[in-house]
Design a protein around this motif. Structure first.
Motif, short mmCIF file in Angstrom:
data_model
loop_
_atom_site.label_atom_id
_atom_site.label_comp_id
_atom_site.label_asym_id
_atom_site.label_seq_id
_atom_site.Cartn_x
_atom_site.Cartn_y
_atom_site.Cartn_z
N LEU A 1 7.65 8.38 11.07
CA LEU A 1 5.93 8.63 10.95
C LEU A 1 5.68 7.25 10.85
O LEU A 1 5.48 7.00 9.53
N LEU B 1 1.93 5.08 10.33
CA LEU B 1 0.45 5.07 10.33
C LEU B 1 -0.01 3.73 10.68
O LEU B 1 0.43 2.54 10.39
N CYS C 1 -4.05 19.54 19.35
CA CYS C 1 -2.95 19.44 18.63
C CYS C 1 -1.80 20.27 19.14
O CYS C 1 -0.88 20.06 19.30
N TYR D 1 -1.17 10.09 17.85
CA TYR D 1 -2.62 10.85 17.38
C TYR D 1 -3.71 9.68 17.17
O TYR D 1 -3.31 8.63 16.51
N PRO E 1 -6.98 11.73 14.61
CA PRO E 1 -6.95 13.29 14.80
C PRO E 1 -7.70 14.02 13.78
O PRO E 1 -8.11 15.21 13.86
N MET F 1 2.41 18.21 11.34
CA MET F 1 3.32 16.83 11.24
C MET F 1 4.42 16.94 10.45
O MET F 1 5.53 16.35 10.93
N GLN G 1 6.47 10.04 15.47
CA GLN G 1 5.02 10.22 15.45
C GLN G 1 4.27 8.79 14.97
O GLN G 1 4.60 7.94 13.86
N VAL H 1 0.34 7.58 14.35
CA VAL H 1 -0.78 8.35 13.79
C VAL H 1 -1.84 6.90 13.49
O VAL H 1 -1.91 6.16 12.79
N GLU I 1 -5.25 6.16 12.31
CA GLU I 1 -6.19 6.87 11.26
C GLU I 1 -6.95 6.01 10.23
O GLU I 1 -6.35 4.95 9.95
N VAL J 1 -2.24 12.44 5.25
CA VAL J 1 -0.85 11.87 5.84
C VAL J 1 -0.31 11.03 5.12
O VAL J 1 1.04 10.81 5.39
#
Length: 541
Positions: free
Chosen positions: A88, A90, A209, A222, A225, A241, A251, A253, A255, A261
């Motif tokens: 994941l 970010l 989602c 995302y 989101p 997630m 993933q 993301v 953000e 997260v």
């Protein structure tokens, strides 16, 4: 020769490789929702708050300052990183740094829906996916957009949840099993028969989602989101997630809000001006103090405690409750609700029934509540923009019907795309001054001054839809400030805003509230801590 996906899928290599990627826009990218929302964009909802300016207002020679345009400039510059299966990632950074553009190249929106020059490559298991058909790319990559309306194809929630799987030609029993599991896990049973366009912004985001989750793509993207989600919604999103992460789904993301997260992040990519400025581990993110994150221009990675509620606001008052208009201590600048009732067609009871409630003037008032309780509807009703709302308010010593209040209010809507009307940022700002008796030179000076403060001065010639989500948010905010109405109403004003611009907005609101009434709805606890606003919690009794 690059390997096929089927040949490479079992090999130990990054699932996604961004290889020296650069991108230059050659025309503004339009929000997909605007294709079917043109009628809404010209409705009374907009003209009630910002009327169209006469054509001659834009035809005169204006003493504009030198500006640069967001078009025909390099938006991404030499982006390179790899992503392992199940990670994941970010992606964060200031508004306009290129986060959304990067995701749109990965999922194929660019170049399918906008013209531009792409250099470099995006590889999935060793195969370039920039040139592959969109339908094939859709089986590999699922996307949740910043504006959930952009990806809805149905009217009812239950149909939208099934839609993606149906397009994959999955068997009916498989579709029903996937959807039922998500509905149960995320407590969506009561939403299945509801109209998507009657949901709150946060509820729409949740449906978006889950509709993508039902397709079970190996990579999920995302884009902001959490922008309209309350605390419970962000917890649900983090839960989703986490489920994906345990299933090995990769993933990415993009953000600004990090707290929900941060516990799931494997790696952080910080972007600035279209480049990667930092690339570090999730462990480092979790070890950084609030002050260290602020120095990097990032929001807190830890949950922010909500400020205490100052006033409970009962949104379904007893019918027999008597008004106290004659006994209330109401100042002329106060906004006093004598009665307000709003009922959806075919609804068994009103969504809102408010009596005898006062917002004191020259202050900032924040409405807080979970998604779907009625914050946005209440704001529209107070602004005179909700046709189904009936009732009376007292303001400046007079009694008004709700529909008459539009003359006193300027509004920043939750979806700012619905209030951007012109072909440039400058003209958008100029439109707000159409009824001012200032000279064109004075208008120009005021526009440039405010644009500089909100860091929009380099985009004055740009088309509003070429801006990032956060830049659009600041533009809509600026247009309402220029109108200088006595009541300023904002619905989720920090959606898409980074820390730096949230601080700027909070400072401006504090100044504005010295001689205006400011009424906003927000889930953003960091904003509430900065504002020192009076907190009104909507209670559904």
């Amino acid at each position: 020769m690059k390997k096929s996906i089927s040949a490479a899928i079992e090999e130990n290599e990054p699932i996604l490789l961004i290889d020296n990627l650069s991108f230059t826009y050659e025309e503004p990218i339009m929000d997909l929702a605007d294709w079917y929302d043109e009628e809404v964009a010209t409705s009374h909802t907009l003209t009630a708050t910002r009327g169209m300016a006469p054509a001659e207002l834009f035809d005169e020679e204006l003493p504009k300052s030198q500006t640069s345009t967001a078009e025909n400039e390099m938006t991404l510059k030499d982006i390179s990183f790899s992503v392992e299966a199940g990670e994941l990632i970010l992606i964060t950074g200031e508004s306009g740094c290129g986060k959304t553009t990067l995701l749109q190249i990965i999922n194929g929106i660019i170049p399918e829906f906008s013209n531009g020059r792409i250099e470099g490559d995006v590889l999935f298991r060793g195969e370039s996916i920039i040139g592959i058909p969109v339908d094939r790319r859709g089986t590999l990559i699922g996307s949740v957009f910043q504006n959930p309306r952009s990806q809805f194809f149905n009217v009812l929630v239950k149909d939208e949840l099934r839609f993606g799987c149906e397009n994959l030609n999955l068997p009916v029993d498989v579709i029903e099993k996937r959807v039922s599991m998500l509905v149960k896990e995320f407590q969506m049973e009561s939403y299945l028969e509801r109209n998507l366009f009657h949901l709150s912004g946060g509820e729409k985001q949740k449906v978006a989602c889950l509709s993508v989750a039902a397709m079970q793509p190996p990579i999920m993207l995302y884009d902001e989101p959490s922008s309209n989600l309350d605390a419970a919604g962000m917890r649900s999103l983090a839960q989703l997630m986490q489920v994906f992460k345990l299933a090995g789904v990769t993933q990415l993301v993009a953000e600004h809000r990090l707290s929900y997260v941060s516990g799931l992040v494997d790696r952080v990519i910080v972007m600035k001006d279209g480049k990667i400025e930092e690339n570090f581990s999730g462990d480092r993110l979790r070890s950084l103090s609030v002050e260290q994150l602020r120095q990097m221009g990032l929001r807190s990675s830890r949950a922010v405690q909500p400020p205490a509620t100052d006033h409970p606001l009962v949104i379904r008052s007893p019918i027999e409750q008597k008004n106290r208009t004659g006994t209330q201590d109401i100042d002329p600048e106060d906004l006093y609700i004598e009665s307000l009732e709003m009922t959806y067609s075919k609804a068994a009871q009103p969504l809102l029934r408010i009596k005898d409630y006062c917002f004191k003037g020259n202050r900032i008032h924040a409405l807080v509540a979970g998604n779907g309780v009625g914050k946005s509807t209440l704001l529209r009703s107070i602004a005179g923009l909700e046709k189904r709302a009936k009732g009376y308010v007292h303001y400046r010593g007079q009694r008004y019907k709700l529909k008459q209040m539009s003359r006193f209010c300027s509004v920043v809507f939750q979806d700012v795309n619905r209030q951007l009307l012109t072909d440039s940022v400058y003209n958008e700002l100029l439109l707000s001054l159409e009824e001012s008796d200032m000279s064109l030179k004075e208008k120009d000076e005021l526009i440039i001054l405010l644009a500089k403060r909100l860091e929009l001065d380099h985009f004055l010639d740009a088309h509003p839809f070429s801006l990032s989500g956060g830049q659009k948010q600041r533009l809509a905010f600026a247009t309402t400030l220029l109108m200088n109405q006595p009541i300023l109403i904002l619905d989720e004003p920090t959606s898409g805003l980074d820390l730096k611009h949230m601080v700027i907005m909070a400072e401006i609101l504090a100044e504005y509230a010295k001689n205006h009434l400011v009424l906003l709805a927000t889930h953003d606890q960091e904003l509430l801590r900065m504002l020192g606003a009076e907190i009104h919690e909507l209670i559904n009794e």
